[in-house]
Scaffold this motif. Structure first.
Motif, short mmCIF file in Angstrom:
data_model
loop_
_atom_site.label_atom_id
_atom_site.label_comp_id
_atom_site.label_asym_id
_atom_site.label_seq_id
_atom_site.Cartn_x
_atom_site.Cartn_y
_atom_site.Cartn_z
N GLN A 1 -7.33 -14.66 -8.20
CA GLN A 1 -6.78 -13.30 -8.08
C GLN A 1 -5.57 -13.29 -7.16
O GLN A 1 -5.52 -14.03 -6.18
N ASP A 2 -4.60 -12.42 -7.47
CA ASP A 2 -3.45 -12.18 -6.60
C ASP A 2 -3.35 -10.69 -6.32
O ASP A 2 -3.70 -9.87 -7.17
N ALA A 3 -2.87 -10.34 -5.15
CA ALA A 3 -2.67 -8.92 -4.81
C ALA A 3 -1.52 -8.83 -3.82
O ALA A 3 -1.37 -9.67 -2.94
N GLU A 4 -0.70 -7.79 -4.00
CA GLU A 4 0.38 -7.55 -3.04
C GLU A 4 -0.21 -7.04 -1.73
O GLU A 4 -1.32 -6.49 -1.71
N PRO A 5 0.51 -7.19 -0.61
CA PRO A 5 -0.02 -6.71 0.68
C PRO A 5 -0.32 -5.20 0.63
O PRO A 5 0.35 -4.45 -0.09
N VAL A 6 -1.33 -4.78 1.39
CA VAL A 6 -1.65 -3.35 1.53
C VAL A 6 -0.63 -2.75 2.49
O VAL A 6 -0.54 -3.17 3.66
N LEU A 7 0.14 -1.77 1.99
CA LEU A 7 1.25 -1.23 2.78
C LEU A 7 0.83 -0.02 3.60
O LEU A 7 -0.09 0.71 3.23
N ILE A 8 1.53 0.19 4.72
CA ILE A 8 1.31 1.37 5.56
C ILE A 8 2.67 2.01 5.85
O ILE A 8 3.71 1.36 5.78
#
Length: 471
Positions: free
Chosen positions: A382-389
Motif C-alpha cells: 500500500q502507498d499513501a500520501e502524507p496526512v496534511l494539516i
C-alpha cells in the motif's frame, strides 16, 4: 530595443537573518568526527546535536526554548560505544529520535518532555544488523515506525521499530559506500547515491533498481540526491575539475539532465535541504559560511537562483526545521540551526510581507505528525500520501506519546506438527532453548530491579538531606 523581463515569483525576495545572540545555544562541544552528515536534527519540540564524547558516542537534546549557555553537566544521550554519525527525529512522534553509530548499531530513544537529571543511557530498542559503521538514517515519511539505515557494509536495511524486526534488506544493489538515501513523498521509492558515481532509483519492496544514471556528476567527490515534489531528482556533486555542481533529473529519462549548473570550487559537500511546499532547495556546504537557495519550477532554466545568506563563521553542520515548527505570523518559510565549533545559531528565512494576516499562498497544507499507514500495510504494497494539516492557527505539538516496542515472543514458536517420533528431539531442544532464554530474562530483570532499588534509596537519601538543609 529589448527589455529584460524579471521572472515573477513570490520567493524572489526571501532573505535570511541570524537570530539574536540570546536566541543561540552556547557552549556545546560539537562533534569533530569526519563524516558528511548534518550532525544536527530538529523538530517543533527539541534540538539534537551530536557532541564530542570520550570513550563512546553521545548527543545532546535540548528543548527549543532552552537558549543561552548550556550547563557543561547537562545530561546527554549516551549508549553507543563509538562515535554517533547520524541522528533523525521520527516525523510521527516528536519525542522519538534514532541514532546511528560507528559501533554498527542503531538505537531508538524516547526523550521525555521534562529535563532528565542524569544521562539517558537506555534506548527503547537497539537495532543490530549491519556489519560495519552505520552512517545514514531516514524515517519513512508516511508509515508508522518504519526506519531506514545504510551502513559501510553497502547494505540498506528497512526496520519496523515497533517490533525490532528487519522488514527489508537491500544488500546487493550498491558495490561501494552509499553516500545518501532519500525517500520520495509517499515512501514508495528511494533515491540513492554511491561511491561508484551512480544515481539509483530503487523500489525497496520489489528489491529492484527502477532507473539509474552513471556519472550524474563526473567528479569523484560524494554526491547527494533528493526527490522534488514533481517527482524529479535534484542532485549536488562535483565536476571532473572539482567544481561544485547541481543537477535536476527526470527519472523517466536519465539520458540528459533537465538542468545542470556549475557553481564554485570548494571541497565541502553540498547538503541539499528541500522544502516541497515552496519548491525551494537550500544548499549548505560543510565548511562554507553561506547558504545558497534556488527555486525549482517547470519553466526553463528550471533551477532559478534566488539569493545567498552569508555570514563570517563556517558551518560544521546544519539542522532543518519541519514546516510545522515555523512561525507563520512572521512569514517564516524556513529555519536552519547552524553548528559552529561551540554553539548552535538559528537562521531564519523570511518572505517580506506588509500584512500580519495568515498568508495562504506561503503556507499550503503541510505534512502533520499522524502517519498515513501502518508498517505492515506499507510492506504489503500500500502507498499513501502524507496526512496534511493546516498551519492557519499555528501548530501545537501533541502531548508526549510513548513508543511501544512489541518483540515477538519466543514462546509463540510452535514446533512443526508431524510424526511423534521425529518431534521428540526438536521438542527437547526447543524446551531447553526456551528455558535458557527465560532464565536469562529473569536474571536481567532481577538485576534491573536491584539497580532501581539502589537508585530509589539514593534519591530518598538526597531528599532527606534537602529537607534537613531547609529546616
Amino acid at each position: 530595443m529589448s527589455r529584460r523581463v524579471v521572472r515573477q515569483s513570490k520567493f524572489r525576495h526571501v532573505f535570511g537573518q541570524a537570530a539574536k545572540a540570546d536566541q543561540a545555544y552556547e557552549d556545546i562541544r560539537v562533534s569533530k568526527v569526519t563524516w558528511d552528515s548534518s550532525f544536527c536534527a530538529v523538530n517543533p519540540k527539541f534540538l539534537a546535536i551530536i557532541t564530542e564524547a570520550g570513550g563512546g558516542g553521545a548527543f545532546i537534546v535540548l528543548p527549543l526554548a532552552k537558549t543561552g549557555r548550556v550547563d557543561k553537566n547537562y545530561p546527554l544521550v549516551t549508549g553507543h560505544t563509538a562515535p554517533v554519525l547520524d541522528i533523525d527525529w521520527c516525523p510521527h512522534n516528536d519525542n522519538v529520535i534514532a541514532s546511528a553509530s560507528d559501533d554498527t548499531t542503531i538505537m531508538v530513544w524516547q526523550i521525555p518532555d521534562y529535563t532528565p537529571v542524569r544521562n539517558i543511557t537506555e534506548p527503547i530498542i537497539t537495532l543490530e544488523g549491519h556489519s560495519k559503521r552505520v552512517g545514514i538514517l531516514s524515517w519513512h515519511p508516511t508509515a508508522r515506525n518504519v526506519l531506514l539505515s545504510a551502513g559501510g557494509d553497502n547494505v540498506i536495511i528497512i526496520w519496523n521499530v515497533g517490533t525490532g524486526e528487519v522488514l527489508l534488506s537491500l544488500d546487493d544493489m550498491h558495490p561501494d559506500v552509499i553516500h545518501s538515501v532519500c525517500w520520495n513523498s509517499n515512501g514508495s521509492l528511494l533515491a540513492t547515491t554511491c561511491k561508484d558515481k551512480t544515481l539509483r532509483i530503487i523500489d525497496p519492496r520489489k528489491g529492484q533498481v527502477v532507473a539509474e544514471r552513471f556519472a550524474a556528476h563526473e567528479g569523484m567527490r560524494p554526491m547527494r540526491a533528493v526527490f522534488t515534489r514533481q517527482g524529479h531528482i535534484f542532485t549536488t556533486g562535483f565536476t571532473r575539475m572539482s567544481q561544485r555542481e547541481l543537477g535536476l533529473w527526470d527519472p523517466n529519462n536519465f539520458e540528459e539532465p533537465v538542468a545542470l549548473q556549475e557553481m564554485d570550487t570548494s571541497n565541502g559537500v553540498l547538503l541539499p535541504f528541500y522544502d516541497p511546499d515552496s519548491s525551494i532547495v537550500y544548499l549548505c556546504g560543510k565548511g562554507d559560511s553561506s547558504i545558497r537557495y534556488f527555486e525549482i519550477t517547470d519553466e526553463p532554466p528550471f533551477v532559478h537562483y534566488l539569493n545567498t545568506f552569508s555570514s563570517k563563521e563556517p558551518q560544521r553542520g546544519m539542522g532543518f526545521m519541519p514546516k510545522r515548527g515555523l512561525d507563520v505570523s512572521k512569514c517564516e518559510i524556513a529555519r536552519f540551526y547552524k553548528l559552529h565549533e561551540r554553539k548552535c545559531e538559528p537562521i531564519i528565512m523570511t518572505v517580506p510581507r506588509k500584512s500580519d494576516l495568515f498568508q495562504d499562498d506561503l503556507y499550503p497544507d503541510t505534512p502533520g505528525p499522524e502517519p498515513a499507514l501502518e508498517a505492515d500495510e506499507w510492506l504489503s504494497g500500500q502507498d499513501a500520501e502524507p496526512v496534511l494539516i493546516s498551519l492557519r492557527d499555528g501548530y501545537v505539538p501533541p502531548k508526549h506519546r510513548e513508543l511501544r516496542v512489541t518483540k515477538r515472543n519466543i514462546l509463540d514458536v510452535r514446533p512443526p506438527s508431524g510424526p511423534r517420533r521425529s518431534q521428540s528431539a526438536s521438542d527437547a531442544s526447543l524446551s531447553q532453548h526456551t528455558l535458557e532464554t527465560l532464565l536469562e530474562e529473569i536474571k536481567a530483570l532481577r538485576e534491573r530491579v536491584q539497580a532501581q532499588e539502589q537508585r530509589i534509596t539514593a534519591l530518598e537519601n538526597m531528599l532527606c538531606e534537602l529537607v534537613d538543609g531547609t529546616d
